[in-house]
Design a protein around this motif. Structure first.
Motif, PDB file in Angstrom:
ATOM      1  N   THR A  36       0.443   0.081  -2.427  1.00 30.55           N
ATOM      2  CA  THR A  36       1.341  -0.408  -1.382  1.00 30.55           C
ATOM      3  C   THR A  36       0.695  -1.629  -0.756  1.00 30.55           C
ATOM      4  O   THR A  36      -0.478  -1.609  -0.409  1.00 30.55           O
ATOM      5  N   ALA A  37       1.480  -2.683  -0.640  1.00 28.29           N
ATOM      6  CA  ALA A  37       0.965  -3.920  -0.063  1.00 28.29           C
ATOM      7  C   ALA A  37       1.757  -4.259   1.190  1.00 28.29           C
ATOM      8  O   ALA A  37       2.938  -3.908   1.318  1.00 28.29           O
ATOM      9  N   PHE A  38       1.082  -4.957   2.093  1.00 31.49           N
ATOM     10  CA  PHE A  38       1.640  -5.252   3.409  1.00 31.49           C
ATOM     11  C   PHE A  38       1.442  -6.710   3.781  1.00 31.49           C
ATOM     12  O   PHE A  38       0.585  -7.393   3.233  1.00 31.49           O
ATOM     13  N   ALA A  39       2.216  -7.148   4.753  1.00 34.21           N
ATOM     14  CA  ALA A  39       2.099  -8.493   5.318  1.00 34.21           C
ATOM     15  C   ALA A  39       1.877  -8.348   6.817  1.00 34.21           C
ATOM     16  O   ALA A  39       2.170  -7.311   7.401  1.00 34.21           O
ATOM     17  N   ASP A  40       1.349  -9.400   7.420  1.00 28.90           N
ATOM     18  CA  ASP A  40       1.272  -9.356   8.875  1.00 28.90           C
ATOM     19  C   ASP A  40       2.587  -9.897   9.435  1.00 28.90           C
ATOM     20  O   ASP A  40       3.321 -10.610   8.748  1.00 28.90           O
ATOM     21  N   GLY A  41       2.905  -9.526  10.640  1.00 30.56           N
ATOM     22  CA  GLY A  41       4.198  -9.849  11.228  1.00 30.56           C
ATOM     23  C   GLY A  41       4.482 -11.326  11.387  1.00 30.56           C
ATOM     24  O   GLY A  41       5.633 -11.710  11.568  1.00 30.56           O
ATOM     25  N   GLY A  46       7.913 -11.486   4.889  1.00 28.07           N
ATOM     26  CA  GLY A  46       6.834 -10.546   4.645  1.00 28.07           C
ATOM     27  C   GLY A  46       7.138  -9.506   3.585  1.00 28.07           C
ATOM     28  O   GLY A  46       6.249  -9.114   2.836  1.00 28.07           O
ATOM     29  N   LEU A  47       8.385  -9.073   3.483  1.00 25.89           N
ATOM     30  CA  LEU A  47       8.717  -8.079   2.472  1.00 25.89           C
ATOM     31  C   LEU A  47       8.529  -8.648   1.069  1.00 25.89           C
ATOM     32  O   LEU A  47       7.875  -8.038   0.224  1.00 25.89           O
ATOM     33  N   SER A  48       9.064  -9.817   0.829  1.00 23.46           N
ATOM     34  CA  SER A  48       8.902 -10.459  -0.481  1.00 23.46           C
ATOM     35  C   SER A  48       7.435 -10.734  -0.781  1.00 23.46           C
ATOM     36  O   SER A  48       6.960 -10.511  -1.906  1.00 23.46           O
ATOM     37  N   LEU A  49       6.705 -11.197   0.207  1.00 22.52           N
ATOM     38  CA  LEU A  49       5.282 -11.479   0.023  1.00 22.52           C
ATOM     39  C   LEU A  49       4.514 -10.207  -0.295  1.00 22.52           C
ATOM     40  O   LEU A  49       3.647 -10.187  -1.172  1.00 22.52           O
ATOM     41  N   CYS A  76       5.775  -3.341   1.240  1.00 23.80           N
ATOM     42  CA  CYS A  76       6.215  -2.689   2.477  1.00 23.80           C
ATOM     43  C   CYS A  76       6.403  -3.658   3.639  1.00 23.80           C
ATOM     44  O   CYS A  76       6.618  -3.226   4.768  1.00 23.80           O
ATOM     45  N   GLY A  77       6.296  -4.945   3.385  1.00 29.14           N
ATOM     46  CA  GLY A  77       6.456  -5.914   4.466  1.00 29.14           C
ATOM     47  C   GLY A  77       5.431  -5.692   5.560  1.00 29.14           C
ATOM     48  O   GLY A  77       4.271  -5.392   5.304  1.00 29.14           O
ATOM     49  N   SER A  78       5.876  -5.802   6.789  1.00 30.61           N
ATOM     50  CA  SER A  78       4.981  -5.570   7.936  1.00 30.61           C
ATOM     51  C   SER A  78       5.307  -4.231   8.595  1.00 30.61           C
ATOM     52  O   SER A  78       5.102  -4.044   9.791  1.00 30.61           O
ATOM     53  N   SER A  79       5.795  -3.279   7.781  1.00 35.17           N
ATOM     54  CA  SER A  79       6.294  -2.006   8.315  1.00 35.17           C
ATOM     55  C   SER A  79       5.220  -1.092   8.875  1.00 35.17           C
ATOM     56  O   SER A  79       5.540  -0.182   9.631  1.00 35.17           O
ATOM     57  N   ARG A  91      -4.471  -9.943  12.608  1.00 32.72           N
ATOM     58  CA  ARG A  91      -3.421 -10.262  11.634  1.00 32.72           C
ATOM     59  C   ARG A  91      -3.964 -10.166  10.223  1.00 32.72           C
ATOM     60  O   ARG A  91      -3.294  -9.664   9.316  1.00 32.72           O
ATOM     61  N   ALA A  92      -5.209 -10.608  10.015  1.00 37.10           N
ATOM     62  CA  ALA A  92      -5.822 -10.544   8.684  1.00 37.10           C
ATOM     63  C   ALA A  92      -5.953  -9.105   8.204  1.00 37.10           C
ATOM     64  O   ALA A  92      -5.794  -8.823   7.007  1.00 37.10           O
ATOM     65  N   ALA A  93      -6.215  -8.177   9.106  1.00 39.28           N
ATOM     66  CA  ALA A  93      -6.334  -6.766   8.725  1.00 39.28           C
ATOM     67  C   ALA A  93      -5.012  -6.212   8.214  1.00 39.28           C
ATOM     68  O   ALA A  93      -4.997  -5.264   7.417  1.00 39.28           O
ATOM     69  N   ASN A  94      -3.911  -6.790   8.637  1.00 42.33           N
ATOM     70  CA  ASN A  94      -2.596  -6.332   8.192  1.00 42.33           C
ATOM     71  C   ASN A  94      -2.212  -6.889   6.828  1.00 42.33           C
ATOM     72  O   ASN A  94      -1.298  -6.370   6.194  1.00 42.33           O
ATOM     73  N   ARG A  95      -2.891  -7.917   6.356  1.00 40.86           N
ATOM     74  CA  ARG A  95      -2.618  -8.513   5.043  1.00 40.86           C
ATOM     75  C   ARG A  95      -3.451  -7.768   4.009  1.00 40.86           C
ATOM     76  O   ARG A  95      -4.545  -8.177   3.651  1.00 40.86           O
TER      77      ARG A  95
END
Length: 125
Positions: A36-41, A46-49, A76-79, A91-95
């Protein structure tokens, strides 16, 4: 596994973790992973990324000898942010990408046991 801002490029610190995951997958041929991959808000789309980031992990592992049929990826976007994201470090921790034993559960939501534990309802644990 961490990513540079606004891209699916791994940070330099991710290389040892990726190598460790590949080694474990080679050691245990019965192990299948959910990635599962995530993006920061603050990242656009973010979902596509996050979908691209999850795919990048799969690509890295398959080019290092892992059968892609053992890997399931999900963006999972920034969910599910780890931090509210007020500083660049947060923010980096969320990427990130998280890799867990694949169990068929939706990887974008926290398990109910997590929610019970952190909501203060520990009686059922």
């Amino acid at each position: 596994i961490r990513f540079q801002a606004n891209s699916a490029v791994f940070t330099a610190e991710s290389e040892p973790a990726l190598n460790a995951v590949a080694a474990e997958l080679k050691r245990d041929p019965g192990l299948n992973l959910l990635i599962t991959a995530f993006a920061d808000g603050s990242e656009p789309d973010g979902l596509s990324l996050s979908v691209t980031r999850a795919g990048q992990v799969v690509t890295w592992l398959t080019t290092h000898g892992i059968d892609g049929r053992r890997l399931v990826s999900k963006g999972c976007g920034s969910s599910r942010s780890l931090w509210a994201g007020h500083t660049e470090e947060q923010r980096a921790a969320n990427r990130r990408a998280e890799l867990v034993r694949h169990s068929g559960l939706d990887g974008c939501t926290r398990p109910s046991s997590f929610l019970q534990f952190y909501s203060g309802d520990r009686a059922s644990n």
